[in-house]
Every structure is written in structure tokens, then in C-alpha cells.
Design a protein around this motif. Structure first.
Motif, mmCIF file in Angstrom:
data_model
loop_
_atom_site.group_PDB
_atom_site.id
_atom_site.type_symbol
_atom_site.label_atom_id
_atom_site.label_comp_id
_atom_site.label_asym_id
_atom_site.label_seq_id
_atom_site.Cartn_x
_atom_site.Cartn_y
_atom_site.Cartn_z
ATOM 1 N N GLN A 90 0.657 -1.116 -0.060
ATOM 2 C CA GLN A 90 0.007 -0.052 0.103
ATOM 3 C C GLN A 90 0.727 1.116 0.263
ATOM 4 O O GLN A 90 0.553 2.184 -0.729
ATOM 5 N N GLN A 93 -7.341 0.956 -4.269
ATOM 6 C CA GLN A 93 -6.200 0.368 -3.530
ATOM 7 C C GLN A 93 -7.264 -0.950 -2.778
ATOM 8 O O GLN A 93 -6.380 -2.100 -2.662
ATOM 9 N N SER A 148 -5.373 -1.574 3.935
ATOM 10 C CA SER A 148 -4.837 -2.880 4.192
ATOM 11 C C SER A 148 -5.438 -3.642 5.021
ATOM 12 O O SER A 148 -6.081 -4.889 5.174
#
Length: 364
Positions: free
Chosen positions: A43, A76, A104
Motif C-alpha cells: 500500500q 487500493q 490494508s
């Protein structure tokens, strides 16, 4: 054999997983039946925000790097979920451990639960109650599907209980990021640029800004920089600039005589800057914790915090965009007139030990 998957995606995660990994390695050396895979989602893709932390904190290279990189929140999230779903299918796990509140954290929690794998969340239960923050949504979603909650404070415990989480799933273990700080204080390094600054210990302030609400609007960021440099005109302001913030500062195009813009700093060098500063001005949550432990005055450019203990007990003060309050608090720092500071309960460098001991007792 207990099989763990540990997820890291962004700078704050690395300081939180390092003590956990070191403690797991210790248990392995003692012959305990536990294994782990370290998954880096990618990330954060800036080397200064990612790679150096593995080297500095003595974390093994990741077993997998999903290499997601940049993009919008949705891009993402989708990239992480696709990559982690494949990772988990190829490497089955008894427990996925996520930390903090980055994209994440949420994305990998969702994937794990849909694969019927249990999830443990380190730093569970913290809340700003500000849904304009992407991190708040990440926290809420993650905690809504987590199985085991490792908390940093009594505030976090209460937030989880109010959400209906059973007591026997909540484990008050303390702040794992402080484990990294305690372990590395003797290893901090002076940045190469430091001696070139026209300053000395306790004669400079550290500034960090990266939150969209503060930096994405050029006029807003310019107003902050104008006021901070003016209110602290007799102090050098060291500004490790986040990749998100850099192009906006360049677009402002102003020269501030007492503002020293430097590249993002590796962990050991950033802690050196923080420890030796007169104070820090930030919009980061994690820095407020480090500043509290180090008893460094901390001004936070936010209206709220998910870490109220840093304000109630610690060295932190919220000013948001109240520039009168900003001026008053900078004056308190420069006149060495800050409030008394207490370190919150269980911020003692032993959090990872407590977490790993609990892991062996979980019904996995």
C-alpha cells in the motif's frame, strides 16, 4: 501447529508488527508450535515510507508482497483484496492478524472472513467518530467482523463494549507501537542534514502533515504554513514532507525562512528528530503516542482524535483549524510551559509479549 498470517501495508503498520514478529521468533526458538507468514500489501510504495522499516526494525523480508501501489481508496482496496484472496487460498491460515487502521487492515479482514478464517485486530476499538476520515471507516468495518480484539486503552475497551462485543473477545494489552519505541531508543540516528540546520536540540519544532482535509486544498495548507512559521518565527521548523503533501507545497511556491523541508525520514532518524525537538505539530495519530511516551509537547491539527488518552493523560492538544489556539500552544512550547504528562497504562514495551501469550490460548 498454529499458522498465522500477519498483514502490513503502510508505515504505521511496520512499527506495530516488528515487536510481534520478534516475540513469535522467540517462541519458535523455544520450540513452540507456531508459524507465521508476513504479507506486505505494498500500500505504501515510497521506499522511505516502506522498505527501510524492514531493515531498521529487523523484520524479515515479507513472504509475499502484493505490490498494490497507489490509486484511489477503491482501487487500493480492490487490489489488496484480489491479491490477498489469492495469497490466503495458496497459503491457508488459522488466524489473520491485522494492525491499525489503514486500507490494508480493512481489506484483508474482509477477505479473511469471507474465507472463513478468524481475524485478530491489534489496536482495535479506537474511534474518532469522524466519518470523513477514511481510517475511521476502516476501523469500524474491521471491528465489525473481527474475532479477537487487542486494545490499547480503556477508551477502546468501552467503544467495543458499546458496540456489543463480548468481554471474553477483548484483550487489553497496551500499545504495541510503544514496544518498538522502547526497544529502539538507544539505536536512534541523527539525520545527515541535522548538523547543517541553523538550530540545536530543543530549539526546533517537527512538523508533519498528510491528512487530505489539511493538505489537499492548496489555500488551506498555505494558511497553515503561513501561521505556523509566523507563530514559531524564532524556531526552526523541520518538515519531513509526505509524498501526498509535497506537490501541494511546491504549488504554493513560497519560501519560509524558518521552514526546513526534508525528505520522509526512516524510523530511527525520525525518532531522533522527535526526541530532541521542543515540540511537534502534526495531524498523525501515531506521532501523538510517540510524543506522549517521550514527553514531547504535541499540537494536533485535527478537531478530534481516536486516541483521547494522549490528550487526557499525554502530551497532546487538539487545535484543528483554530489558529488562535495554535498560536497559544506554540507559545507554550517555545516558553517551555507545557502541561504535565503521564504515560497511559500498559504503554510499557511489553505489549507484544502479552499478545503472543494470548494467541496460544485462543480456540483456533
Amino acid at each position: 501447529m498454529i499458522k498465522l498470517t500477519i498483514v502490513a501495508g503502510a508505515r504505521p503498520n511496520f512499527m506495530k508488527i516488528a515487536p510481534l514478529i520478534h516475540q513469535l521468533q522467540k517462541k519458535q526458538e523455544e520450540g513452540k508450535a507456531i508459524s507465521f507468514r508476513l504479507v506486505h500489501t505494498g500500500q505504501h510504495y515510497d521506499k522511505n515510507l516502506s522498505d527501510t522499516f524492514f531493515e531498521e526494525l529487523k523484520i524479515p523480508k515479507p513472504d509475499a508482497n502484493l505490490m498494490v501501489g497507489g490509486g484511489t481508496q477503491a482501487e487500493q482496496t480492490a487490489g489488496i483484496m484480489i491479491g490477498f484472496e489469492k495469497e490466503l487460498a495458496e497459503n491457508p491460515s488459522d488466524l489473520v492478524i491485522v494492525v491499525g487502521d489503514v486500507t490494508s487492515t480493512m481489506a484483508c479482514s474482509i477477505v479473511a472472513k469471507k474465507a472463513n478464517v478468524k481475524v485478530a485486530h491489534i489496536e482495535a476499538g479506537i474511534r474518532s467518530f469522524d466519518l470523513t476520515m477514511p481510517e475511521e471507516i476502516n476501523r469500524m468495518v474491521t471491528d465489525s467482523i473481527t474475532d479477537y480484539f487487542f486494545t490499547t486503552s480503556s477508551y477502546a475497551n468501552e467503544n467495543l463494549k458499546k458496540a456489543g462485543i463480548e468481554d471474553d473477545c477483548i484483550f487489553f494489552v497496551g500499545n504495541i507501537m510503544i514496544d518498538s519505541l522502547v526497544k529502539n531508543l538507544e539505536r536512534i540516528e541523527k539525520p545527515s542534514f541535522f548538523d547543517e540546520l541553523q538550530t540545536s536540540d530543543k530549539k526546533y519544532l517537527v512538523l508533519t502533515m498528510h491528512r487530505p482535509a489539511n493538505v489537499d486544498n492548496k489555500e488551506n495548507l498555505e494558511r497553515y504554513l503561513d501561521n505556523i512559521t509566523s507563530f514559531a518565527k524564532d524556531f526552526t521548523i523541520v518538515f519531513p514532507i509526505h509524498p501526498r503533501t509535497k506537490p501541494i507545497v511546491e504549488a504554493i511556491g513560497k519560501h519560509y525562512p524558518n521552514l526546513e523541508i526534508v525528505e520522509p525520514q526512516p524510523y530511527l532518524k525520525f525518532i531522533y528528530l522527535l526526541k530532541n525537538a521542543a515540540g511537534v505539530i502534526t495531524d498523525s495519530g501515531g506521532i501523538t503516542e510517540e510524543a506522549t511516551y517521550l514527553h514531547i509537547p504535541c499540537i494536533t491539527l485535527r478537531e478530534n482524535t481516536e486516541r483521547p488518552e494522549t490528550c487526557v493523560l499525554g502530551s497532546n492538544v487538539l487545535v484543528g483549524n483554530d489558529f488562535k489556539a495554535l498560536e497559544e500552544n506554540i507559545k507554550k512550547i517555545t516558553e517551555n510551559n507545557w502541561k504535565k504528562v503521564q504515560i497511559p497504562e500498559l504503554w510499557d514495551g511489553q505489549t507484544a509479549n502479552r499478545i503472543v501469550d494470548i494467541l496460544f490460548d485462543l480456540p483456533l
